[in-house]
Design an enzyme around this catalytic site. Structure first.
Site: not given
Lengths: 582, 582
Positions: A44, A127, A163, A330, A335-336, A406, A551
């Protein structure tokens, strides 16, 4: 029974790159012709890339794409591919959207498909079903088509669809059944979701049965901002037999020999909401030489599949946006670590800069684990202790508690952005879906970045991915990239002495199922309690998710792998006083 | 001819605040009843606030809103308002959207209107035309209605419509004409745009003529994330005569006495795409005592109108999100000066903290101008020189050029966020639309903030607003808040010695018209040159706008005042290789 050799070109176009996408069509068509194919099918919106979003409102873009389509027809013939029917998705110029006297822009362009053949464009299809849910806004952009195009190729009637048409019963596939076709083409820009591939085969089978014909389904691969396309192209016979299936996340040419019924004709004109347009290309095609062995790609495990989605999304965001390298923080945490290994798998360790930015609250094992991952992967590792910068702020501002926590995260963000500005790296954010959901992150701190590879990965899945990646390395005789201690230790942000995630959050194995219900499936308080979750916990989690919306609105895109990802997929007001419990 | 006393309740609901919005309906209805009104009309989705976005997918939300509607009918009767017909917008539960076997969620809820009367809900109407362009995604949420509801009140036939219905010719207003009604109600959630009020009166006149009836148009006021609603409610007679018009941006009860034709009945049942449902409320109402003098609010200048939109958006974002105060960077430049004065006008100088954060490149006049604005407005002014922090980074990292410029902006961002964390202020970003367009800002630097009051204000308009605000103060015998030097001096980011905006950008009076064409109206390279702009400049500007998309994606919401604002209104891919010239 005529035999058609059909190629599904599972390719990776780039949004807006008309020249590059045209070049891809020419390259893969040459390969298909070299393989003796009579028909090659591209995804597509192959020509424009998908989704082009508000680019469709720009006359210059629509016109350039239209011109590129005609040029492509000419070029394919010049390439000696004029005898092969090439099906390619493009944007049809029905005039761009405009504002009428009474204000509502009438939707102009079409999500279209063209057949390029003999240097001409003998057939097009628009489509019919336009998705306007989830990440899709197609009612914003397109006018639905109401004509099913059937082309006769090599004596076979072939219906053309795009699609969403395949997700709707009683639509173009039903009409194709009435029109008595032998093959239905379905070209797709179908974004990846975990387990979506398990839905696709039964879906294609339902449509093959509805059309009473073989279905050839092609989907693109590659990343586009929040979306990753996984391919998974396939051919399914009328009786549901899987005739071929391509791999996920790889460009490939899926070639199959199909013995299809000779066109018998059938009712034309109006068939309920759609009419049928028949176009004649050829009554016969040369018998293909030899025969191709059909491909049946293996279905990977969930972890392997998600990993490839994340690597693909990251690699393409970097590459398609003109970056050569990335930089990330790191920490020694999982997670990192996972984000770093995804980056390494995507663009190579030599292009990944990982920065350890310890504060006075960073544990020794964190620094060691970060260094150990660097050693195992060979990425470009640096240490930038942040205490001097922290102190410079603290001596000038009187801060305490959360503000100090923070502050550390934001100083790390400033360092990453400074390295990005100085050296030209793309910054990767390392937050996971659980953190984005409950707001357990620092805005302009650990959330900084141009792309967030694990943004849609819940913490518990991320832990499984880390283990899978290590095991997979061992199975391939390689060093497991992620230090065992990084996987084993209790998660901590290390922004104050002895801090643990569990000080502020329920255990992740408790939290993630509540989030899956609330975020991915819009379940309410009552439904979540009925599902067996603790009432007080449910209330706390809902509150955290609702109040973190502001956030999320300022975060980088990341690859969607779940049923509902943060971003286009989930559109909630920031200003929102709705509370189920107060 | 029956006389109805009709009140248009131009109110300010909050999204999700079902209890608060119900209380507003009761309070304003009591006032209307006290004024002898027979009918009081509230805006679109009054009960839920507008737009609720994906809250409509939450069963718990839809059910709570439905319950609130029934409670409201009961409460109004208990308030002694049962004899007054109350028209209120709500979300009808047609069952929330779900995913069908074949994946496309069928859109469940309705954008609905209810008539509350005598403690009951005798009539409802479902919005027929659903906008799915610009900032609107209503095809994502709602099923269109196909029945026009006509209620007989005091012997007058009154047709009921919702918002977009009035923007479409040949829709419900045409049906109302066939149905031979005497009055058409139009309830709206119509977001503000500069000069939109100039379009509304002619629009309402066209529909009044089409319906052959008086039209009563009510619109909400107040801010909701990116949107500001300006009210501008009005009553227009069949012949186009303006019978009353409310002020913009203020809650008000617009009361008018309307002498309307006695119901003559008319064709029922099917009228093209819609059918008519007739509901009987009353054949007669008590003659209103005395008569009300119709209100005709004066139309403000463009600058006054935009200023009120920005103040309204800012005030409501702060208030509806539970903040009491804001903090922003005050540089001495015009952007932060205008943002500061908007904040002062919105929530009072005592709630506005402005921080001057000079670096070694900050001029004396900048510091003086910032201090002078603080003195004139009485806001809470502080100075936090940043050089110590800058040096702490520079001694630990080897940075140069742009990296050092951005470093200063980011350190300011960290300070603002630290003050926000420590003291609980909402951070206001001070960037203007021109900067957002060309990316002339530092991500995580001057772009930090929860709300951006002048985000949709081009620099040249911002300069006019500054002058207007000062002149307006003088006209009211007050001190002009913005130092003359702030308005007069050439704009500079002051991130390097002697820097001027014109070092990097064309003059704003040249740049803004190009941006208006490219951003607001999707004009291409050729069209912009044809409009008389310099070709090289057009190419440069287009490039700057395209490559800044990633920055805009991570910015705070701000009030939409233009035809096309950044955000929901303009959805472009970040990964986008389309270039008209290269």
């Amino acid at each position: 029974m005529p035999r058609l050799r059909v190629a599904l070109a599972q390719t990776n176009p780039t949004v807006g790159d008309l020249a590059g996408n045209s070049a891809l069509v020419r390259e893969w068509t040459r390969r298909a012709v070299a393989a003796g194919c009579h028909l090659v099918v591209f995804p597509e919106m192959m020509l424009t890339g998908y989704p082009p979003e508000d680019l469709v409102f720009r006359e210059a873009f629509v016109a350039a794409n239209q011109a590129a389509l005609h040029q492509l027809a000419t070029d394919l013939a010049a390439d000696g591919c004029g005898g092969c029917a090439v099906v390619v998705g493009y944007l049809d110029a029905d005039g761009p959207a405009r504002v009428s006297a009474d204000a509502a822009p009438h939707r102009g362009p079409r999500d279209a498909l063209a057949v390029l053949y003999g240097g001409q464009i003998p057939a097009t299809y628009f489509k019919h079903h336009l998705p306007n849910y989830g990440v899709f806004d197609e009612d914003r952009y397109f006018v639905p088509g109401d004509v099913l195009t059937v082309v006769r190729l090599g004596g076979v009637d072939v219906a053309l669809t795009v699609c969403e048409d395949i997700w709707q019963a009683g639509g173009p596939f039903a009409v194709a059944g009435h029109a008595n076709v032998g093959l239905v083409i379905s070209i797709n820009g179908s974004p990846y979701e975990l387990n979506k591939d398990d839905m696709r085969l039964p879906l294609v089978r339902r449509r093959a049965a509805e059309a009473g014909a073989t279905v050839a389904y092609v989907n693109m691969v590659g990343g586009q901002d929040e979306l990753v396309f996984d391919g998974d192209s396939m051919v399914v016979a009328e009786d549901g037999t899987l005739l071929a299936r391509g791999p996920q996340f790889e460009e490939t040419l899926l070639v199959t020999d199909l013995d299809l019924p000779t066109a018998a004709g059938g009712p034309d004109g109006d068939l309920g909401e759609m009419s049928v347009r028949r176009v004649h290309l050829s009554d016969a095609v040369p018998e293909p030489t030899g025969s191709v062995r059909p491909v049946f790609a293996e279905q990977p495990t969930d972890e392997a599949e998600v990993w490839r989605a994340l690597v693909t999304g990251t690699r393409d965001y970097v590459r398609k946006n003109g970056f050569r390298s990335v930089v990330l923080a790191l920490s020694g945490g999982i997670d990192s670590a996972v984000t770093a290994v995804i980056a390494v798998d995507a663009i190579g360790p030599q292009n990944v800069v990982a920065v350890s930015m310890p504060s006075r609250y960073s544990s020794e094992h964190s620094k060691d684990d970060a260094a150990e991952l660097a050693k195992r992967t060979g990425l470009d590792y640096r240490a930038e202790p942040i205490q001097d910068m922290v102190d410079a702020f603290l001596t000038n501002l009187s801060l305490s508690g959360l503000a100090v926590e923070n502050l550390q995260a934001r100083i790390r963000g400033v360092i990453l952005m400074a390295l990005s500005n100085q050296e030209g790296h793309l910054v990767l954010a390392t937050g996971n879906k659980t953190e984005y959901a409950v707001g357990y992150s620092t805005l302009y701190g650990d959330s900084v970045g141009g792309y967030a590879p694990v943004k849609d990965v819940p913490k518990t899945l991320l832990q499984r991915l880390a283990q899978w990646r290590n095991h997979d390395a061992v199975a391939r005789g390689e060093t497991p990239p992620i230090p065992e201690n990084t996987i084993a230790k209790p998660p901590s942000a290390e922004l104050r002495p002895g801090q643990l995630d569990t000080d502020s959050l329920p255990p992740y194995e408790v939290l993630d199922p509540i989030l899956a219900g609330y975020v991915d499936h819009d379940l309410g308080h009552e439904q979540l309690i009925a599902a067996g979750h603790d009432a007080a916990l449910v209330e706390q989690v809902i509150r955290m998710v609702d109040t973190a919306e502001y956030k999320r609105r300022q975060t980088a895109p990341g690859p969607k792998i779940s049923y509902k990802a943060f971003g286009r997929d989930r559109r909630l007001p920031i200003t929102n006083r709705f509370r189920e419990r107060t």
